[in-house]
Design a protein around this motif. Structure first.
Motif, PDB file in Angstrom:
ATOM      1  N   THR A   1       0.861  -1.194   0.000  1.00 65.64           N
ATOM      2  CA  THR A   1       0.000   0.000   0.000  1.00 65.64           C
ATOM      3  C   THR A   1       0.889   1.232   0.000  1.00 65.64           C
ATOM      4  O   THR A   1       1.642   1.465   0.951  1.00 65.64           O
ATOM      5  N   ASP A   2       0.810   2.029  -1.078  1.00 67.50           N
ATOM      6  CA  ASP A   2       1.670   3.206  -1.173  1.00 67.50           C
ATOM      7  C   ASP A   2       1.056   4.401  -0.460  1.00 67.50           C
ATOM      8  O   ASP A   2      -0.042   4.320   0.102  1.00 67.50           O
ATOM      9  N   GLU A   3       1.752   5.533  -0.477  1.00 70.69           N
ATOM     10  CA  GLU A   3       1.316   6.702   0.283  1.00 70.69           C
ATOM     11  C   GLU A   3      -0.021   7.258  -0.209  1.00 70.69           C
ATOM     12  O   GLU A   3      -0.807   7.771   0.591  1.00 70.69           O
ATOM     13  N   HIS A   4      -0.308   7.126  -1.485  1.00 70.70           N
ATOM     14  CA  HIS A   4      -1.566   7.660  -2.013  1.00 70.70           C
ATOM     15  C   HIS A   4      -2.747   6.830  -1.536  1.00 70.70           C
ATOM     16  O   HIS A   4      -3.767   7.368  -1.090  1.00 70.70           O
ATOM     17  N   GLU A   5      -2.618   5.512  -1.614  1.00 74.54           N
ATOM     18  CA  GLU A   5      -3.679   4.641  -1.115  1.00 74.54           C
ATOM     19  C   GLU A   5      -3.823   4.777   0.398  1.00 74.54           C
ATOM     20  O   GLU A   5      -4.932   4.766   0.935  1.00 74.54           O
ATOM     21  N   ALA A   6      -2.699   4.876   1.102  1.00 74.33           N
ATOM     22  CA  ALA A   6      -2.742   5.017   2.557  1.00 74.33           C
ATOM     23  C   ALA A   6      -3.473   6.295   2.956  1.00 74.33           C
ATOM     24  O   ALA A   6      -4.303   6.297   3.878  1.00 74.33           O
ATOM     25  N   ALA A   7      -3.182   7.379   2.269  1.00 70.75           N
ATOM     26  CA  ALA A   7      -3.847   8.646   2.567  1.00 70.75           C
ATOM     27  C   ALA A   7      -5.344   8.548   2.321  1.00 70.75           C
ATOM     28  O   ALA A   7      -6.160   9.047   3.114  1.00 70.75           O
ATOM     29  N   GLU A   8      -5.721   7.883   1.234  1.00 73.34           N
ATOM     30  CA  GLU A   8      -7.140   7.727   0.924  1.00 73.34           C
ATOM     31  C   GLU A   8      -7.832   6.853   1.969  1.00 73.34           C
ATOM     32  O   GLU A   8      -8.981   7.107   2.352  1.00 73.34           O
ATOM     33  N   GLN A   9      -7.148   5.834   2.440  1.00 76.52           N
ATOM     34  CA  GLN A   9      -7.723   5.004   3.490  1.00 76.52           C
ATOM     35  C   GLN A   9      -7.982   5.812   4.761  1.00 76.52           C
ATOM     36  O   GLN A   9      -9.041   5.680   5.390  1.00 76.52           O
ATOM     37  N   LEU A  10      -7.024   6.631   5.148  1.00 71.24           N
ATOM     38  CA  LEU A  10      -7.212   7.466   6.338  1.00 71.24           C
ATOM     39  C   LEU A  10      -8.402   8.404   6.166  1.00 71.24           C
ATOM     40  O   LEU A  10      -9.212   8.577   7.084  1.00 71.24           O
ATOM     41  N   ARG A  11      -8.513   8.998   4.988  1.00 69.57           N
ATOM     42  CA  ARG A  11      -9.644   9.904   4.736  1.00 69.57           C
ATOM     43  C   ARG A  11     -10.967   9.147   4.824  1.00 69.57           C
ATOM     44  O   ARG A  11     -11.942   9.644   5.409  1.00 69.57           O
ATOM     45  N   GLU A  12     -11.026   7.965   4.241  1.00 64.70           N
ATOM     46  CA  GLU A  12     -12.253   7.167   4.261  1.00 64.70           C
ATOM     47  C   GLU A  12     -12.624   6.801   5.699  1.00 64.70           C
ATOM     48  O   GLU A  12     -13.795   6.858   6.088  1.00 64.70           O
ATOM     49  N   LEU A  13     -11.634   6.385   6.479  1.00 60.44           N
ATOM     50  CA  LEU A  13     -11.900   5.991   7.866  1.00 60.44           C
ATOM     51  C   LEU A  13     -12.483   7.144   8.664  1.00 60.44           C
ATOM     52  O   LEU A  13     -13.522   7.000   9.322  1.00 60.44           O
ATOM     53  N   VAL A  14     -11.831   8.288   8.608  1.00 55.57           N
ATOM     54  CA  VAL A  14     -12.271   9.437   9.401  1.00 55.57           C
ATOM     55  C   VAL A  14     -13.609   9.974   8.900  1.00 55.57           C
ATOM     56  O   VAL A  14     -14.480  10.356   9.700  1.00 55.57           O
ATOM     57  N   ALA A  15     -13.808   9.972   7.592  1.00 56.39           N
ATOM     58  CA  ALA A  15     -15.083  10.445   7.036  1.00 56.39           C
ATOM     59  C   ALA A  15     -16.243   9.582   7.509  1.00 56.39           C
ATOM     60  O   ALA A  15     -17.369  10.066   7.673  1.00 56.39           O
ATOM     61  N   ALA A  16     -15.979   8.297   7.763  1.00 51.56           N
ATOM     62  CA  ALA A  16     -17.026   7.386   8.232  1.00 51.56           C
ATOM     63  C   ALA A  16     -17.198   7.435   9.748  1.00 51.56           C
ATOM     64  O   ALA A  16     -18.038   6.726  10.291  1.00 51.56           O
ATOM     65  N   GLY A  17     -16.379   8.245  10.418  1.00 55.87           N
ATOM     66  CA  GLY A  17     -16.460   8.335  11.872  1.00 55.87           C
ATOM     67  C   GLY A  17     -15.502   7.418  12.588  1.00 55.87           C
ATOM     68  O   GLY A  17     -15.573   7.265  13.810  1.00 55.87           O
ATOM     69  N   GLY A  18     -14.594   6.792  11.851  1.00 55.16           N
ATOM     70  CA  GLY A  18     -13.631   5.884  12.461  1.00 55.16           C
ATOM     71  C   GLY A  18     -12.480   6.625  13.102  1.00 55.16           C
ATOM     72  O   GLY A  18     -12.145   7.751  12.716  1.00 55.16           O
TER      73      GLY A  18
END
Length: 323
Positions: free
Chosen positions: A27-44
């Motif tokens: 998982t590269d930095e771009h995918e990792a950043a998107e994962q973090l955004r998705e998690l926080v946007a969902a309330g995680g």
């Protein structure tokens, strides 16, 4: 997203957490950043990492994203120590010096002065549990960790460590046990869950999708882009490519079809109902995979489906657990 207390502590974590085992490798930095955004946007909130993931690379990548992609105070950071790389391979080291040195290095890579949860990743037969407990206590007393726990430890070790940390003077306590737990691996129900119940610890479930097998993607073949086809993760998946696992996966797929949901949603919804589980840590390789897991949050399984899944996946229990 629902947030749950970890055992009897005041620590609260999101029902789904984000694992980072593949970060900086698959998982590269771009995918990792998107994962973090998705998690926080969902309330995680919960992000789980370790000093051993990619030999510190996962923590470095996560640290580079904290403060830029997401604020530190939006996350519950959990890291682990106790497995270090040497010239002859990985070595388990839960000594006081090993754990505290690893924690200091983790904090530097993460770019923070503390983690919310610090775990001992693996039992160390060469180090007395009394010494390991003293390191965990020092991590909290020094302010480098807010809560402590263990990962991949047996029930008796959980109970003993909890007793060693139970001191009325500082109330450090054993907050969490992080264990593999899924419909394909229910071994912790024999002794670890009862131990956690007795000492007031919460359970964080790693590999809640059975190392990816409960998604159903391995039913007919091994996809070329899957972990089972990866040279460094094929051995990780292989134990669940069995006839018994196939029967469990078939039951999950059948339930998902009847509910018009995806198999991974059913697997995560089942786990969310298990005793003492505070969070399921999803080790998504891509943001798309994480989004799939997040869709499970509104799924409430009918009791009859839960019972059917319980029956087909029941662990073997005998003496002395059942006497």
């Amino acid at each position: 997203m629902e947030h749950r207390h970890v055992g009897r502590t005041g620590l609260r974590v999101s029902r789904i957490g984000l694992g980072t085992m593949t970060w900086s490798r698959d998982t590269d930095e771009h995918e990792a950043a998107e994962q973090l955004r998705e998690l926080v946007a969902a309330g995680g909130t919960l992000v789980d990492t370790s000093a051993s993931y990619a030999e510190g690379g996962a923590e470095e990548l996560l640290g580079s994203l904290i403060g830029t992609v997401v604020a530190r105070d939006e996350l519950v950071l959990c890291t682990k120590a106790g497995v270090r790389r040497t010239s002859t391979g990985p070595v388990v080291d839960a000594s006081r010096g090993g754990l505290l040195a690893s924690l200091d290095a983790s904090l530097a890579r993460l770019g923070t002065d503390h983690v919310d949860l610090f775990l001992v990743q693996s039992p160390d037969p060469r180090t007395p549990l009394e010494e390991t407990a003293s390191a965990l206590r020092q991590a909290v007393v020094s302010g480098r960790a807010r809560y402590v726990g263990v990962s991949n430890h047996a029930g008796w070790q959980v109970a003993l460590l909890a007793g060693l940390l139970d001191d009325v003077r500082d109330r450090v306590g054993l907050a969490a046990v992080e264990m593999e737990y899924s419909l394909l691996q229910r071994g912790i129900e024999r002794e670890v869950v009862p131990a956690a119940r007795a000492v007031g610890a919460g359970v964080l479930a790693w590999s809640p999708l059975g190392r990816g097998v409960l998604t159903g993607k391995y039913r007919r073949t091994v996809p070329a882009d899957s972990r089972a086809a990866s040279p460094h993760l094929a051995g990780f998946v292989q134990p669940y490519l069995t006839a018994h696992a196939s029967a469990v996966v078939d039951a999950v797929v059948m339930a998902a079809g009847g509910l018009q949901r995806q198999p991974l949603e059913v697997a995560l919804a089942w786990l969310a109902r298990r005793e003492r589980v505070a969070s399921a840590i999803v080790g998504a390789r891509t943001a798309a995979q994480l989004r799939g897991a997040l869709t499970s949050l509104d799924l409430e399984l009918p009791d009859e489906i839960v019972q059917a899944l319980d029956d087909v996946s029941a662990p073997v229990v005998g003496y002395p657990e059942r006497f």
